[in-house]
Each structure stands twice: as structure tokens, then as C-alpha cells.
Design a protein around this motif. Structure first.
Motif, PDB file in Angstrom:
ATOM      1  N   ALA A 100       0.826  -1.215   0.000  1.00  0.00           N
ATOM      2  CA  ALA A 100       0.000   0.000   0.000  1.00  0.00           C
ATOM      3  C   ALA A 100       0.861   1.266   0.000  1.00  0.00           C
ATOM      4  O   ALA A 100       0.515   2.260  -0.639  1.00  0.00           O
ATOM      5  CB  ALA A 100      -0.943  -0.007   1.204  1.00  0.00           C
ATOM      6  N   PHE A 101       1.989   1.232   0.707  1.00  0.00           N
ATOM      7  CA  PHE A 101       2.877   2.400   0.732  1.00  0.00           C
ATOM      8  C   PHE A 101       3.492   2.628  -0.647  1.00  0.00           C
ATOM      9  O   PHE A 101       3.549   3.755  -1.131  1.00  0.00           O
ATOM     10  CB  PHE A 101       3.965   2.216   1.789  1.00  0.00           C
ATOM     11  CG  PHE A 101       4.825   3.424   1.991  1.00  0.00           C
ATOM     12  CD1 PHE A 101       4.340   4.530   2.676  1.00  0.00           C
ATOM     13  CD2 PHE A 101       6.123   3.461   1.512  1.00  0.00           C
ATOM     14  CE1 PHE A 101       5.131   5.656   2.867  1.00  0.00           C
ATOM     15  CE2 PHE A 101       6.920   4.577   1.704  1.00  0.00           C
ATOM     16  CZ  PHE A 101       6.431   5.679   2.378  1.00  0.00           C
ATOM     17  N   ALA A 143       2.793  -7.760   7.654  1.00  0.00           N
ATOM     18  CA  ALA A 143       2.764  -6.296   7.700  1.00  0.00           C
ATOM     19  C   ALA A 143       1.401  -5.855   7.169  1.00  0.00           C
ATOM     20  O   ALA A 143       1.261  -5.438   6.034  1.00  0.00           O
ATOM     21  CB  ALA A 143       3.908  -5.717   6.875  1.00  0.00           C
ATOM     22  N   TRP A 144       0.397  -5.959   8.008  1.00  0.00           N
ATOM     23  CA  TRP A 144      -0.990  -5.736   7.584  1.00  0.00           C
ATOM     24  C   TRP A 144      -1.687  -4.764   8.527  1.00  0.00           C
ATOM     25  O   TRP A 144      -1.267  -4.542   9.650  1.00  0.00           O
ATOM     26  CB  TRP A 144      -1.748  -7.065   7.555  1.00  0.00           C
ATOM     27  CG  TRP A 144      -1.882  -7.698   8.917  1.00  0.00           C
ATOM     28  CD1 TRP A 144      -0.965  -8.507   9.535  1.00  0.00           C
ATOM     29  CD2 TRP A 144      -2.956  -7.542   9.844  1.00  0.00           C
ATOM     30  NE1 TRP A 144      -1.424  -8.864  10.786  1.00  0.00           N
ATOM     31  CE2 TRP A 144      -2.637  -8.292  10.997  1.00  0.00           C
ATOM     32  CE3 TRP A 144      -4.155  -6.840   9.805  1.00  0.00           C
ATOM     33  CZ2 TRP A 144      -3.481  -8.366  12.106  1.00  0.00           C
ATOM     34  CZ3 TRP A 144      -4.995  -6.907  10.915  1.00  0.00           C
ATOM     35  CH2 TRP A 144      -4.654  -7.675  12.038  1.00  0.00           C
ATOM     36  N   ASN A 200       1.747  -4.248   3.430  1.00  0.00           N
ATOM     37  CA  ASN A 200       2.945  -3.478   3.111  1.00  0.00           C
ATOM     38  C   ASN A 200       4.135  -4.396   2.889  1.00  0.00           C
ATOM     39  O   ASN A 200       4.118  -5.568   3.268  1.00  0.00           O
ATOM     40  CB  ASN A 200       3.247  -2.474   4.228  1.00  0.00           C
ATOM     41  CG  ASN A 200       2.389  -1.242   4.116  1.00  0.00           C
ATOM     42  OD1 ASN A 200       2.644  -0.369   3.282  1.00  0.00           O
ATOM     43  ND2 ASN A 200       1.352  -1.162   4.927  1.00  0.00           N
ATOM     44  N   LEU A 201       5.173  -3.844   2.290  1.00  0.00           N
ATOM     45  CA  LEU A 201       6.388  -4.584   1.948  1.00  0.00           C
ATOM     46  C   LEU A 201       7.011  -5.237   3.180  1.00  0.00           C
ATOM     47  O   LEU A 201       7.461  -6.372   3.142  1.00  0.00           O
ATOM     48  CB  LEU A 201       7.397  -3.638   1.291  1.00  0.00           C
ATOM     49  CG  LEU A 201       8.786  -4.194   0.987  1.00  0.00           C
ATOM     50  CD1 LEU A 201       8.700  -5.274  -0.091  1.00  0.00           C
ATOM     51  CD2 LEU A 201       9.721  -3.084   0.555  1.00  0.00           C
ATOM     52  N   SER A 202       7.022  -4.512   4.286  1.00  0.00           N
ATOM     53  CA  SER A 202       7.636  -4.996   5.520  1.00  0.00           C
ATOM     54  C   SER A 202       7.036  -4.215   6.690  1.00  0.00           C
ATOM     55  O   SER A 202       6.355  -3.202   6.487  1.00  0.00           O
ATOM     56  CB  SER A 202       9.155  -4.784   5.478  1.00  0.00           C
ATOM     57  OG  SER A 202       9.439  -3.385   5.456  1.00  0.00           O
ATOM     58  N   LYS A 218       5.543   1.104   9.148  1.00  0.00           N
ATOM     59  CA  LYS A 218       5.686   2.204  10.110  1.00  0.00           C
ATOM     60  C   LYS A 218       5.633   3.562   9.403  1.00  0.00           C
ATOM     61  O   LYS A 218       5.116   4.522   9.952  1.00  0.00           O
ATOM     62  CB  LYS A 218       6.988   2.059  10.899  1.00  0.00           C
ATOM     63  CG  LYS A 218       6.934   0.946  11.922  1.00  0.00           C
ATOM     64  CD  LYS A 218       8.250   0.806  12.661  1.00  0.00           C
ATOM     65  CE  LYS A 218       8.182  -0.371  13.618  1.00  0.00           C
ATOM     66  NZ  LYS A 218       9.469  -0.602  14.306  1.00  0.00           N
ATOM     67  N   LYS A 219       6.167   3.636   8.193  1.00  0.00           N
ATOM     68  CA  LYS A 219       6.081   4.866   7.399  1.00  0.00           C
ATOM     69  C   LYS A 219       4.649   5.085   6.926  1.00  0.00           C
ATOM     70  O   LYS A 219       4.147   6.206   6.945  1.00  0.00           O
ATOM     71  CB  LYS A 219       7.020   4.797   6.195  1.00  0.00           C
ATOM     72  CG  LYS A 219       8.479   4.741   6.549  1.00  0.00           C
ATOM     73  CD  LYS A 219       9.326   4.588   5.302  1.00  0.00           C
ATOM     74  CE  LYS A 219      10.794   4.412   5.639  1.00  0.00           C
ATOM     75  NZ  LYS A 219      11.608   4.255   4.432  1.00  0.00           N
ATOM     76  N   TRP A 220       3.998   4.000   6.483  1.00  0.00           N
ATOM     77  CA  TRP A 220       2.641   4.084   5.949  1.00  0.00           C
ATOM     78  C   TRP A 220       1.658   4.574   7.016  1.00  0.00           C
ATOM     79  O   TRP A 220       0.793   5.404   6.739  1.00  0.00           O
ATOM     80  CB  TRP A 220       2.220   2.714   5.406  1.00  0.00           C
ATOM     81  CG  TRP A 220       0.878   2.672   4.760  1.00  0.00           C
ATOM     82  CD1 TRP A 220       0.541   3.130   3.528  1.00  0.00           C
ATOM     83  CD2 TRP A 220      -0.319   2.117   5.303  1.00  0.00           C
ATOM     84  NE1 TRP A 220      -0.795   2.898   3.274  1.00  0.00           N
ATOM     85  CE2 TRP A 220      -1.336   2.274   4.355  1.00  0.00           C
ATOM     86  CE3 TRP A 220      -0.626   1.487   6.519  1.00  0.00           C
ATOM     87  CZ2 TRP A 220      -2.636   1.842   4.569  1.00  0.00           C
ATOM     88  CZ3 TRP A 220      -1.918   1.054   6.732  1.00  0.00           C
ATOM     89  CH2 TRP A 220      -2.908   1.234   5.758  1.00  0.00           C
TER      90      TRP A 220
END
Length: 151
Positions: free
Chosen positions: A95-96, A110-111, A121-123, A128-130
Motif C-alpha cells: 500500500a505504501f 505487515a498488515w 505493506n512490503l515490511s 511504520k512509514k505508511w
């Protein structure tokens, strides 16, 4: 004659590269299937931070060009009845990444469920960024999807 062959070869290479450039609508692991073999329905009964639930080869369903696996026949039936409710947003791509107009695969652990929709997400590091701007990242990703598949 030689120049024409070179031009034809270059054209063929460019066309094959363009055909290969588009990502499939659903990110699917070659061996394990969609969401790397985890059960998309199970996410909706997990608590934040819990790891994804593995699906089984016994309970599968083909949808949107991918094989989806489920932990139980009940979860498979729920998915069959309404796959859009349970399938991850953006075809299971990060998603990021989609919010930044590119695609990346995802880590099933990573959901996040937001407004009753599954986002991957990728990881966990990328997640955490998203989460720093979930509404903004979703808005950007929504505007990029599905055109990002052709980038």
C-alpha cells in the motif's frame, strides 16, 4: 537489408519489454499464491500485531488470476461469497509503494485493517512509514490504482 533487420529487432524488443512491464492485477507468489498463501479472511478476526494465518492447499479458490488459500472451508466460502470484502487493497501489492506510484510485493505479517479493508505493506519497517499518514497514503494509492500496474 541489415539496417531493416536491426530496426525490426529493436522494435520487437521494445514491444516485448512493454508487454512485460505491466504487473498482474493481483500480486501472487509463484509457489504459494496470493498473499504468499495466507488466509485473507482470517485477517478480519486477528488483533493488530498478530501474524497472518497460513492457508491450506486443501482449501483454495481461483479468483482474479491468483490462487487464494484459506485455513478452513468456512473462510473459503466467505471469500467466494464476497471476494472484494476480503481481498487486500491494491491487489495485495504494498500500500505504501502504490501510494508512491510503484508496486512492491508484501509481507503477509505487515498488515492493517482500515475501514474494514485489508492493506498490506512490503515490511513492518515500511508499514511504520505508511501508518504515519494512513488517510493520505490511502487517498494517494486510490488515485494511483490501477494505473500503477502499467508503470
Amino acid at each position: 537489408m541489415f539496417k531493416q533487420k536491426i530496426i525490426t529487432l529493436i522494435g520487437a524488443l521494445l514491444m516485448s519489454g512493454a508487454a512485460m512491464a505491466a504487473d498482474p492485477e493481483v500480486y501472487s507468489h509463484k509457489k504459494h499464491g496470493a498473499i504468499k498463501g495466507t488466509d485473507p479472511v482470517a485477517y478480519f478476526s486477528l488483533q493488530p500485531g498478530q501474524d497472518a494465518v497460513s492457508g491450506s492447499d486443501q482449501f483454495t479458490y481461483e479468483w482474479n488470476g491468483a490462487t487464494w488459500k484459506f485455513a478452513s472451508a468456512e473462510n473459503r466460502e466467505k471469500f467466494i461469497a464476497n471476494p472484494e470484502q476480503y481481498a487486500p487493497q491494491y491487489g495485495g501489492y504494498c500500500a505504501f509503494a502504490v501510494s508512491h506510484n510503484f508496486t512492491k510485493p508484501t509481507d503477509p505479517d505487515a498488515w492493517r485493517i482500515v475501514d474494514n479493508k485489508l492493506y498490506l505493506n512490503l515490511s513492518k519497517r515500511v508499514q511504520k512509514k505508511w501508518v504515519k499518514d494512513i488517510p493520505g497514503n490511502i487517498a494517494k494509492a486510490d488515485s494511483n490504482w490501477p494505473g500503477v500496474l502499467n508503470n
